[in-house]
Design a protein around this motif. Sequence first.
Motif, PDB file in Angstrom:
ATOM      1  N   GLY A 794      42.313  53.095  39.220  1.00 51.32           N
ATOM      2  CA  GLY A 794      41.880  52.852  40.591  1.00 51.32           C
ATOM      3  C   GLY A 794      42.197  51.446  41.047  1.00 51.32           C
ATOM      4  O   GLY A 794      42.716  51.230  42.150  1.00 51.32           O
ATOM      5  N   LEU A 795      41.907  50.461  40.204  1.00 46.99           N
ATOM      6  CA  LEU A 795      42.191  49.067  40.559  1.00 46.99           C
ATOM      7  C   LEU A 795      43.693  48.805  40.598  1.00 46.99           C
ATOM      8  O   LEU A 795      44.179  48.043  41.435  1.00 46.99           O
ATOM      9  CB  LEU A 795      41.516  48.130  39.558  1.00 46.99           C
ATOM     10  N   HIS A 808      39.492  43.603  45.305  1.00 43.90           N
ATOM     11  CA  HIS A 808      38.150  44.163  45.482  1.00 43.90           C
ATOM     12  C   HIS A 808      37.089  43.077  45.615  1.00 43.90           C
ATOM     13  O   HIS A 808      36.212  43.136  46.456  1.00 43.90           O
ATOM     14  CB  HIS A 808      37.832  45.071  44.295  1.00 43.90           C
ATOM     15  N   ARG A 809      37.134  42.068  44.738  1.00 43.28           N
ATOM     16  CA  ARG A 809      36.267  40.891  44.724  1.00 43.28           C
ATOM     17  C   ARG A 809      34.852  41.159  44.213  1.00 43.28           C
ATOM     18  O   ARG A 809      34.062  40.239  44.112  1.00 43.28           O
ATOM     19  CB  ARG A 809      36.174  40.234  46.114  1.00 43.28           C
ATOM     20  N   ASP A 810      34.488  42.379  43.906  1.00 50.95           N
ATOM     21  CA  ASP A 810      33.160  42.616  43.332  1.00 50.95           C
ATOM     22  C   ASP A 810      33.229  43.750  42.312  1.00 50.95           C
ATOM     23  O   ASP A 810      32.423  44.679  42.339  1.00 50.95           O
ATOM     24  CB  ASP A 810      32.150  42.931  44.431  1.00 50.95           C
ATOM     25  N   TYR A 854      30.370  38.412  36.222  1.00 48.23           N
ATOM     26  CA  TYR A 854      31.673  39.046  36.432  1.00 48.23           C
ATOM     27  C   TYR A 854      32.662  38.103  37.127  1.00 48.23           C
ATOM     28  O   TYR A 854      33.821  38.447  37.271  1.00 48.23           O
ATOM     29  CB  TYR A 854      31.537  40.296  37.304  1.00 48.23           C
ATOM     30  N   ILE A 855      32.203  36.963  37.603  1.00 46.47           N
ATOM     31  CA  ILE A 855      33.037  36.084  38.415  1.00 46.47           C
ATOM     32  C   ILE A 855      33.976  35.282  37.525  1.00 46.47           C
ATOM     33  O   ILE A 855      33.542  34.637  36.572  1.00 46.47           O
ATOM     34  CB  ILE A 855      32.167  35.139  39.259  1.00 46.47           C
ATOM     35  N   ALA A 856      35.273  35.323  37.846  1.00 48.67           N
ATOM     36  CA  ALA A 856      36.263  34.577  37.074  1.00 48.67           C
ATOM     37  C   ALA A 856      35.970  33.081  37.160  1.00 48.67           C
ATOM     38  O   ALA A 856      35.570  32.590  38.218  1.00 48.67           O
ATOM     39  CB  ALA A 856      37.676  34.880  37.600  1.00 48.67           C
ATOM     40  N   ASP A 870      39.909  40.021  39.992  1.00 49.73           N
ATOM     41  CA  ASP A 870      39.512  41.403  39.689  1.00 49.73           C
ATOM     42  C   ASP A 870      39.766  41.739  38.227  1.00 49.73           C
ATOM     43  O   ASP A 870      38.969  42.441  37.582  1.00 49.73           O
ATOM     44  CB  ASP A 870      40.299  42.386  40.574  1.00 49.73           C
ATOM     45  N   ILE A 871      40.876  41.253  37.690  1.00 54.30           N
ATOM     46  CA  ILE A 871      41.232  41.573  36.309  1.00 54.30           C
ATOM     47  C   ILE A 871      40.202  40.976  35.350  1.00 54.30           C
ATOM     48  O   ILE A 871      39.803  41.619  34.372  1.00 54.30           O
ATOM     49  CB  ILE A 871      42.661  41.074  36.010  1.00 54.30           C
TER      50      ILE A 871
END
Length: 985
Positions: A794-795, A808-810, A854-856, A870-871
């Motif tokens: 999906g991503l 997506h960012r989230d 989850y934030i890079a 996102d990755i």
Amino acid sequence: MFLLFLLFLFFLSPPPVSHSLTQDGLFLLEARRCLSDPDNSLSSWNPSAATPCRWRGVTCHPLSGAVTAVDLSSSSLSGPFPVTLCRLPFLSNLNLSSNLINSTLAPVSLCRTLLHLDLSQNILVGPINSVVALTSVRHLDLSGNNLSGEIPAKIDALRHLETLNLVNNLLTGTIPASLGNLTSLKHLQLAYNPFKPSPIPRQLGNLRNLETLFLALCNLEGPIPVTFSNLVNLTSLDLSQNSITGHIPRWFTRFTSVIQIELYNNSLSGELPRGMSKMTSLKSFDASRNKLTGTIPTELCELPLESLYLYENKLEGFLPAAIARSPNLYGLKLFSNKLVGTLPSDLGSNSPLNHIDVSFNQFTGDIPANICRRGELEQLLLIYNSFSGEIPNNLGKCKSLMRVRLRNNNLSGSVPDGVWSLPRLHLLELLENSLSGHISKAISGSSSMSNLLLSNNRFSGSIPEEIGLLDNLVEFAASNNNLSGRIPGSMVKLKQLVNLDLSSNQLSGDLNFGGISYLSKVTDLNLSHNRFNGRVPSELGSLPALNYLDLSWNNFSGEIPLQLQNLRLSELNLSYNQLSGYIPPIYTHTKYKTSFIGNPGLCSNLPGVCNGHDKNKNWSYVWILWSIFVLAGLLFIIGVAWLYIRYRKVKKLKEELYTSRWKSFHKLRFNGFEVAKLLNEANVIGRGSSGKVYKVVLGNGEVVAVKKLYGAPTKVDENVGSRKDEFDAEVETLGRIRHKNIVRLWCCCNDGDHKLLVFEYMPNGSLGDLLQGSNKSLLDWPIRYKIAVDAAEGLSYLHHDCVPPIVHRDVKSNNILVDEEFVAKVADFGVAKMVTRAGQGTESMSVIAGSYGYIAPEYAYTLRVNEKCDIYSFGVVILELVTGRPPIGPEYGENDLVKWVSSALEHEGLDHVIDPTLDSKYREEISKVLSVGLHCTSSIPVTRPSMRNVVKMLHEVTTVPKCTSLNAGNDPCYNEGTSHCISEV
């Protein structure tokens, strides 16, 4: 053979007839026809021209006019490799880097005149065997593609090769020993490929002309070959992120020309070699995250170092005073060792220090007064030591500072006014010290502040009104101090605030400072152990994201407002106040049995509540019933009077909603008005910061999920201009997408007051709920693996198949939904951003979007967003699937899941990391998926694979079928078309 035969016929075929353009120009036009050019980068390639020498990217010989070079880098071109370019007889330089060339390398073998070939940062696939035909090539760059297979042993046929760059592909096998025959090589770069675990070939020591050797993350093991002592011309050596063992050899000191040495994330042991003072050109040395012991040699600190990184080893002793004499020292990271003593008093006085991190050691004494004398220091991290004394006044003059972390030391005295007002500072962490004084009004100058952490000190006085000027403040923690007075009314301006902890102070007054409902992003609110009084504000019930509320041990009085039932709290504590009346029904079950104790005036069936009120209970019931009868009579009279008018209005509203305000994206078997009238609190299945989600069962038996957004979201992003609101963003994104792993949007409604999104219903809820809930047992390894592949596809669709690509960012486990067949689908596009590829793949955001854990790392500090963010987030999801653990939690201490996994793998091994509920027979497959997750969560963005590569790696991991249907009559692998989601730009 058939392909080569077709190519041979192609070369023999006569070119189109032209009366003016040269033959080279005709070849270029033919190449252009093979490529897609959405940005018209080749618009200057005019067929009516007499020569192509003025065309964009074309270079000709000054005398003959023959085309000698073609440079079309970063032109947004796509399609197969344009083999016609190989027909240019004098072409020596070809650069097609940073495009979307998507074929194999087979046609490249025909470009035999090339001296320089750059195809980096494309999406080339297949083996690289064909490059051995390019016997004249000197510079070959194929980095950043999807090339696979082994490096051919015959690579040594490229006798003139000076640069070989294969970084960041999918190459397997081992590094061939035949590379040692390419004695002309100056730059060998093979990093970030999934090679088989193997030793470093000793034959590479034959490359005496080598200047750059880049072998990071290549699955190398064993010691560094002694033959490397021959590489005396090296200027850059990077063997990081492997499994290299043994000592750092003494003969390293022969590298007198070396500028950079990267050895971090290996298993090197022993002491640093003596004699490093001979390495007079060394500017960067990073041997962090190894098992080094001993002391830091003084001679190392006397070199012209710009960065010295030795963190997470077992080094001990004193930090040499000579480190302060390094005139070029830019970065110093020595955290997580056993270093003792004081920092040199003149550290930073003579060097342009930018960042220093000596956390988790045993340093004592004062913080050096002139540590920012050159005015370039951005990060000062000294946490978990025993520093004492006051914070230097000179630190308040350091306008470059962005992060200051001084927690868990013995610092005392007041914080200088200048420190409070540093303009670029976004993290000030002073927890667990003995600091005193007031929070200065000068804090208004710290406009970039996002995290202000002051807990467990001795701060006193009131919170200044100027705190409301910190527009970007996300977290304010000042618990366990001596703060007094009221909460300033300006706090309501902190619209980005997520966490507010002012517990255990002497704050007083009521909470009716006006506008508390504006704090719409607050998730955690702790005001316990203070002296607040008055009523509990009913406005708290309008905070959509509130998850934790603690008002215990205060003097609140009156009734508990019924509006608190609008919240979905994981923890509520109103104990030990002066509250009275009845507890709202939603909070009367045993989950909240300790939430209300110590309030003598409260009544409920909870244990410990309603003491002394049983005698008055019957009379209270009579009074309530009488009030209900009176109210019902009044409502009946009013209802009859307005019945006809209301009927007509409802009928009119139904027509308007059904005919004009609903927009559908698929053929529907229901109408929008039916959906709208079924939205009630009993159907709520989820809440978030943006709205509520309802489960709606329609009259025809179909079930849908409806997202109702709160209010009218902000429409402006200050860094990137006008933006559509969250509702329009989600509709714009989802309405055009057709993919089996993206949640389907049936229809939407937006009439100003009603903002509704109607999705397909996912019976198994979110992956996060499954992993952390009672249904975790449903998730065996094959299902977890399937969910990982589904979400990755999906991503990958969003990143690679949408035009422009969507970030997506989230990405998080709560935004990956699972249907009844355990098909996973990516959802919640409220913060999705579309980015362009043509040099604009990074976009700046005004505030951090996403979820903690989850934030890079680079996004949290730079607010620069691209697909790599996102990755990273998806890598965290993979780690959740493997470990069964949440991304953040108290068990990680200062770290998160990513750092916990890395540490646990090093110290306890794989079995300690894998979720113990998983069957051990899948251990090998789980290990491979874990490797993909660790690759995705690399702290260096460029080393993370693309989502397309992630999908490929996951497919290659296991023998479990890629899509195992749990229902033979319903194939979950079905892909609903391949159309791109085209968005207006």
